[in-house]
Each structure stands twice: as structure tokens, then as C-alpha cells.
Design a protein around this motif. Structure first.
Motif, PDB file in Angstrom:
ATOM      1  N   VAL A  72      24.666 -67.757  79.857  1.00 45.74           N
ATOM      2  CA  VAL A  72      24.831 -68.716  78.757  1.00 45.74           C
ATOM      3  C   VAL A  72      26.192 -68.543  78.082  1.00 45.74           C
ATOM      4  O   VAL A  72      26.724 -67.449  77.996  1.00 45.74           O
ATOM      5  N   GLU A  73      26.722 -69.691  77.624  1.00 49.60           N
ATOM      6  CA  GLU A  73      27.974 -69.668  76.870  1.00 49.60           C
ATOM      7  C   GLU A  73      27.671 -70.160  75.461  1.00 49.60           C
ATOM      8  O   GLU A  73      26.818 -71.026  75.288  1.00 49.60           O
ATOM      9  N   GLY A  74      28.409 -69.631  74.507  1.00 44.36           N
ATOM     10  CA  GLY A  74      28.213 -70.085  73.134  1.00 44.36           C
ATOM     11  C   GLY A  74      27.880 -68.923  72.223  1.00 44.36           C
ATOM     12  O   GLY A  74      28.237 -67.773  72.508  1.00 44.36           O
ATOM     13  N   SER A  75      27.205 -69.240  71.147  1.00 42.76           N
ATOM     14  CA  SER A  75      26.895 -68.196  70.168  1.00 42.76           C
ATOM     15  C   SER A  75      25.383 -68.086  70.020  1.00 42.76           C
ATOM     16  O   SER A  75      24.675 -69.096  70.111  1.00 42.76           O
ATOM     17  N   TYR A  76      24.931 -66.886  69.810  1.00 40.61           N
ATOM     18  CA  TYR A  76      23.486 -66.732  69.630  1.00 40.61           C
ATOM     19  C   TYR A  76      23.135 -65.414  68.945  1.00 40.61           C
ATOM     20  O   TYR A  76      23.792 -64.399  69.151  1.00 40.61           O
ATOM     21  N   ALA A  77      22.119 -65.496  68.121  1.00 42.34           N
ATOM     22  CA  ALA A  77      21.355 -64.316  67.713  1.00 42.34           C
ATOM     23  C   ALA A  77      19.933 -64.714  68.059  1.00 42.34           C
ATOM     24  O   ALA A  77      19.465 -65.789  67.653  1.00 42.34           O
ATOM     25  N   LEU A  78      19.264 -63.895  68.858  1.00 44.05           N
ATOM     26  CA  LEU A  78      17.942 -64.272  69.356  1.00 44.05           C
ATOM     27  C   LEU A  78      16.900 -63.230  68.983  1.00 44.05           C
ATOM     28  O   LEU A  78      17.197 -62.029  68.982  1.00 44.05           O
ATOM     29  N   GLY A  79      15.708 -63.709  68.717  1.00 41.13           N
ATOM     30  CA  GLY A  79      14.540 -62.844  68.649  1.00 41.13           C
ATOM     31  C   GLY A  79      13.630 -63.295  69.789  1.00 41.13           C
ATOM     32  O   GLY A  79      13.418 -64.503  69.956  1.00 41.13           O
ATOM     33  N   ILE A  80      13.156 -62.353  70.582  1.00 39.31           N
ATOM     34  CA  ILE A  80      12.385 -62.738  71.780  1.00 39.31           C
ATOM     35  C   ILE A  80      11.122 -61.878  71.855  1.00 39.31           C
ATOM     36  O   ILE A  80      11.174 -60.656  71.642  1.00 39.31           O
TER      37      ILE A  80
END
Ligand code: AGP
Length: 613
Positions: free
Chosen positions: A154-162
């Protein structure tokens, strides 16, 4: 924008997640949702459009979603309207993997096409849903390995909770270019986009760096690199007062924060552990520049967005005026794409309350890539800009929750005055006597701001007359123009009254045609050298039917002939008058919005931290 929260531990997760989301609602508030893993590994969830209280009611304060682990989200829509389908969490088809996301996946269209060809069905218009399906596609029972495979694609910005239903004892979090903190106490572990979301439970936090992954268990915390290598991370103890992020009896955070301005100014002048005014001089240790280096500065670039840009505009007047260094001020969103010419001897300053603003962060990276170290004037300790800038000068305004900035803006002005005075002193562009006067004036500002705040009832009465206003104009010359810009932004963002700022001399080049009988024109007239010129502009609009409100210095009595209503500010020097003139303008905006019944702390369509471009 958007806020993410997660919890795993001995307690019920849903109420803790709701509590955390409430503290993050300033980041986005058009919809919310959460997913919880129950004891037996079943993944349950709820989503709702509107404010968090809808989700709270729907889940009876979280009690309808039992379980000790979960993730939650409050949304500021980027892809797709606010709807249940677009609200987070997003899931794989079997609803065994859930993900919440803050940021933007830039290649989501290509990824969605590929996944669609492989038979994946999409139920929302969001970029986030591709993450849920990609996790599903690569998942063979090892969450860490799956997450890193997705990160590579993936490209871009992220903060994820999984969360993975078949790993009910773990939650995962990962970030790239969006903020993420992890916290821990004896009863569990937390993730959040910002510290206030977990402050009720813990002060021990870990800042997750770009492309790091956190694996949280009830009593364990592990961090990994994108290569799946375990990392050692040191916690940070948060030392600010938890009450700082509460309303403390005020009707709105904005009002509370306006009242905290004297404190914010004092703390920025004299930070507790490192006073910037010492022995009648200015000491800015974090600048880390020798006198020779200061003398060698040939130009300053100030780059920021919104109110921080307006603070930068004020900074231009004061730095050029006192230190005689040319200053160019840019909107970060323009600067980053115009291939700016930064020449040898330039100092780049970026200003940001949140330290997260995407465009400002990119402006910082661009300057660094051109070989120029960057000074960040930042409010949020440990934020991305604070960590990535080469030098950081903190504004000590404390947590600012209202979307409309007040105290952080005031603290930014102070940081810029300090820099201007320091540079002027070292470069010998002010006399010792004048420097002494400036030092006295700057230390008087907190009390003077306090005095202005006392006049709030009078301003409220005046503001009540303008609840129905269609257009309001702000004019000013020199440094007053910077205050006009900030005043117009304050009014429009919280009250939805159309307002514009103009350099007073510019009005007759077109805008004056908008003046009708009764149109409110606010004239900022604190710059004595330009005072008569501004008064002439006031007369011009008044004779065309405008109602003129003037903000001017104590003692300027004759202005009453050209104005219908006058607010006097206490005496200070011309460079610092902005700090005083803005206070009645903030109050005016606040009371117009209050009179109109607007949601002052969470204006429509806005979010506190603009982490997308
Ligand atoms: C101000 O009231 C606004 N909410 C907004 O213009 C803000 O100043 C701007 O988005 C910049 O934010 P930052 O200081 O966090 O970078």
C-alpha cells in the motif's frame, strides 16, 4: 483526521474504547464504529452515522458488545459520504478481520481493481476497505507476516488498528505518516491516535515510528519493524495534567482555551524547566545557533497552514521590522508544489499546533531534501513534525481540543516575537534601550490578555447583533492585516458567517462594491504609523453604509468619528499588538457562533488535525 482507539486487557473493551473515542472526537465526527472480540473469538461490531453519542446509545455504553479486546474509530470522511457502509471498522467478507484506519491509501483504486478481479466484493466507497480484503488475501494464520505483506503493497498514509477473530488475545497497530501512540498499565494495553484518549488509564506511552508494528496483548507489548524484527522501545511518561484536556466547567473548549491564553503565553515565554527570558536577555537553547550563524541568516521562509500561517504572517512583520531579515511566508500546500527557491543562508521555519498537518510536514521534508535544516514551532510534544524537524521550539500552550485554535495561535505569536527579538539583539538592529522596552512589553502581555478577556460580556452584547449577518469584512494594514486574516478565519470556521480579510488599502480595488447598508466592517488599527491611512479606509466604507467596528490602541479617541463601535486594547509596542487585538476578535466569533447555536468545538466539515492534503 479520524481517530483510532484500541484496547486489550482485563476490563470490558467497548466502554474504554468509547471513552477514548470521545477524547478523539475533535479529529472527526461524522460517524463512528467499533469492533470487539468476545471471549469465544466472535467478532461483533456496531457503526453509526453522526456523533459518538449515537454509537454510545446504540451499544448501551458499550455493554451490548462484550469482550476484552477491540478497536474503534471516529471518522472525518475523505472517501465516500458519512454512512454506515463507509464508517469504520471495515471487514473481510467473512467478518473475521476488522480494521480501523486514519490516513489515505493512495493506490486504493489499483488495489481495489486487482482484488475485484480476484472475486473480492466491496461494500463501501472507502479506501480503507481494500486493507481489510488485502489482509484477508494474505492471511494464513500469522497476523504479523500478513500485515507486513500488506504494508509493502500500500502507498499513502495510515495508522491502523487491526483484530483477527482467530487471535482473540492480540490486537495489532501499525503506522506510516499518521500518528499512533501505544500505552500500557497493569490492566491492559491501549492504542490511540493521540495521548488524551488513554490519559485516564495510563501516562506510560510509546510513540510508534513510521512503518513500525505493535502487537498488544493483555499483559505484553511487542514492537516490530517492517522486516518483522523485534524492536526495543523506550516509553515516555506524559507529565501534563489530565484536566488540561477536560472542559473544566466551561461551556466549550474554545472558551476555556481562550481563557488559557495568558497561561499559554507565560509558559511559552518562561517554560518551567528552561526559561526563554533570563538575565534581561532571550535564550532559545533549542535554536542551537551561534551568534555568527544568526548573523549569517540571509532570509527566513515561514511555512504553515490556516491559523499557523496567519501567525507566520505576523512573524514576517515583526522579524523584518526588528531584525531586518527578509521573510517569505508560504501556505504549506502551495510551497510543497512550487519548487521553492531556497538560497544559501536561508532558515526554514514550519509552524504547526498539531505537528501532524500533512502539507506542513511535506514542506518540512521538501526543505530538508534541498539541504536546509528546519526549525519547527510546534505545540504537540512528540508529534511527527516535532520529531522530524531538525530543531524544535515548543509552544507550551498545552493540549488544544477545540477545532478553532486560540491559545496555540497566541503561543505561536510569542515564539515568533522571541525569535525576532533574539535575532535583532544578536544582529544589532535594535538599541539596548528598545530591546529592554520590548522585553518589558512581552512580559506584560499575559496580564493584558487577561484584561481583554474580562470585557467578554460587552463583546457578547455586540456579537448578538450580528447573529444574522451575511458577510463580515476585516481590514487592516501592516501587522494588522495578519490579525484581520486570523479574525476572519475564526468567525467563518465556527459561525459559518461569510467573512473576508483585506489589506485595508486593497478594498477599493474591487471589494468595496460588496458593502451595503449595515455591512459590518471591522477595522484593525493598532499600527500607529498607518493609523490615519486605516481611518481613511474606515471613512470610505462608513460613507457607503458600512457599520464600522474599530479595534485600536488605548488613547486613540478620535477614531470614534470614523467608527460606530470601538474596542481599545492596552498599550504595547506595534509588533506585539496582534496578541491583544486578536482577543476581542476571538470572543466576537465565539459569541456569534454561540448565538447561532453552532457546534462551536466541532464545526461542520472540519477536523482539528488535517492529516490529509
Ligand atoms: C484554525 O482555527 C484552524 N482549525 C486551522 O486553520 C489550523 O490552524 C490549521 O489546520 C493548521 O493546523 P496546525 O497548526 O495543527 O498545523
Amino acid at each position: 483526521m479520524c481517530g483510532i482507539v484500541g484496547y486489550i486487557g482485563k476490563n470490558q473493551a467497548a466502554p474504554i474504547i468509547l471513552g477514548g473515542l470521545e477524547k478523539l472526537e475533535y479529529r472527526g465526527y461524522d460517524s463512528a464504529g467499533m469492533a470487539i472480540i468476545s471471549e469465544d473469538g466472535k467478532l461483533t461490531y456496531e457503526k453509526s452515522v453522526g456523533r459518538l453519542k449515537v454509537l454510545d446509545e446504540l451499544t448501551h455504553g458499550g455493554s451490548l458488545l462484550p469482550g476484552h479486546a477491540g478497536i474503534g474509530h471516529t471518522r472525518w470522511a475523505t472517501h465516500g459520504v458519512p454512512s454506515n457502509e463507509n464508517a469504520h471498522p471495515h471487514f473481510n467478507e467473512a467478518e473475521t478481520i476488522a480494521v480501523v484506519h486514519n490516513g489515505i491509501i493512495e493506490n486504493y483504486i489499483q488495489l481495489r481493481d486487482k482484488l475485484t478481479k480476484k472475486g473480492y466484493k466491496f461494500h463501501s466507497e472507502t479506501d480503507t476497505e481494500v486493507l481489510a480484503h488485502m489482509l484477508d488475501r494474505y492471511y494464513k494464520g500469522n497476523p504479523l507476516e500478513t500485515i507486513t505483506r500488506v504494508m509493502h503493497r500500500v502507498e499513502g498514509s495510515y495508522a491502523l488498528g487491526i483484530i483477527f477473530a482467530d487471535h482473540p488475545d492480540e490486537i495489532y497497530a501499525v503506522r506510516k505518516d499518521s500518528p499512533l501512540v501505544v500505552g500500557r498499565n497493569e490492566e491492559g494495553c491501549f492504542i490511540a491516535s493521540d495521548v488524551p484518549a488513554m490519559l485516564k488509564h495510563t501516562r506510560t506511552v510509546y510513540y510508534v515510528e513510521n512503518q513500525e508494528i505493535a502487537c498488544l496483548k493483555a499483559d505484553e507489548l511487542h514492537f516490530y519493524s517492517i522486516d518483522e524484527e523485534e524492536l526495543e522501545k523506550q516509553p515516555t511518561e506524559i507529565d501534563w495534567d489530565a484536566n488540561a484536556a477536560e472542559k473544566g466547567g466551561y461551556e466549550h473548549f474554545m472558551l476555556k482555551e481562550m481563557y488559557e491564553q495568558p497561561k499559554a503565553i507565560r509558559e511559552t515565554l518562561i517554560p518551567q524547566n528552561n526559561p526563554r527570558i533570563r538575565s534581561n536577555d532571550i535564550v532559545i537553547e533549542e535554536l542551537n545557533m551561534s551568534d555568527e550563524e544568526i548573523k549569517a541568516i540571509r532570509k527566513i521562509h515561514i511555512v504553515a497552514c490556516g491559523s499557523a500561517y496567519h501567525a507566520g504572517m505576523s512573524g514576517k512583520y515583526v522579524i523584518e521590522g526588528l531584525a531586518r531579515i527578509p521573510v517569505e511566508v508560504d501556505l504549506a500546500s502551495e510551497f510543497r508544489y512550487r519548487d521553492p527557491i531556497i538560497e544559501e543562508g536561508a532558515l526554514v521555519i514550519v509552524i504547526s499546533q498539531s505537528g501532524e498537518t500533512a502539507d506542513t510536514k511535506e514542506a518540512l521534508h521538501l526543505s530538508q531534501s534541498k539541504g536546509f535544516p528546519v526549525l519547527g514551532i510546534v505545540n504537540v510534544v512528540g508529534s511527527a513534525i516535532a520529531r522530524e524537524a531538525d530543531k524544535v521550539m515548543y509552544t507550551w500552550a498545552g493540549p488544544e481540543i477545540a477545532v478553532a485554535t486560540t491559545k496555540a495561535y497566541s503561543a505561536q505569536l510569542i515564539a515568533l516575537y522571541l525569535l525576532a527579538m533574539k535575532f535583532a539583539r544578536v544582529r544589532g538592529t535594535v538599541t539596548d534601550e528598545y530591546f529592554k522596552e520590548l522585553l518589558e512589553d512581552i512580559q506584560r502581555l499575559p496580564d493584558q490578555v487577561e484584561m481583554l478577556l474580562e470585557s467578554r460580556k460587552r463583546i457578547q452584547r455586540f456579537a448578538n447583533r450580528y447573529i444574522g449577518a451575511k458577510d463580515v469584512f476585516y481590514i487592516g494594514r501592516g501587522a494588522d492585516y495578519a490579525t484581520a486574516l486570523e479574525s476572519a478565519l475564526k468567525l467563518k470556521e465556527i459561525s459559518y458567517v461569510h467573512s473576508e480579510a483585506y489589506a485595508a488599502g486593497e478594498l477599493k480595488h474591487g471589494t468595496i462594491s460588496l458593502i451595503e447598508e449595515g455591512t459590518l466592517v471591522t477595522a484593525l488599527a493598532t499600527q500607529e504609523a498607518l493609523y490615519q491611512k486605516t481611518v481613511s479606509n474606515m471613512v470610505e466604507v462608513k460613507s457607503r453604509g458600512a457599520f464600522v467596528l474599530a479595534v485600536t490602541n488605548e488613547g486613540n479617541k478620535d477614531i470614534e468619528k470614523a467608527a460606530d463601535y470601538v474596542i481599545h486594547i492596552p498599550t504595547t509596542n506595534q509588533w506585539m499588538a496582534n496578541s491583544l487585538a486578536i482577543v476581542p476578535m476571538q470572543l466576537f466569533a465565539y459569541y456569534v457562533a454561540l448565538g447561532k447555536g453552532c457546534d462551536i468545538d466541532k464545526p461542520r466539515n472540519l477536523a482539528k488535525s488535517v492529516t490529509v492534503e
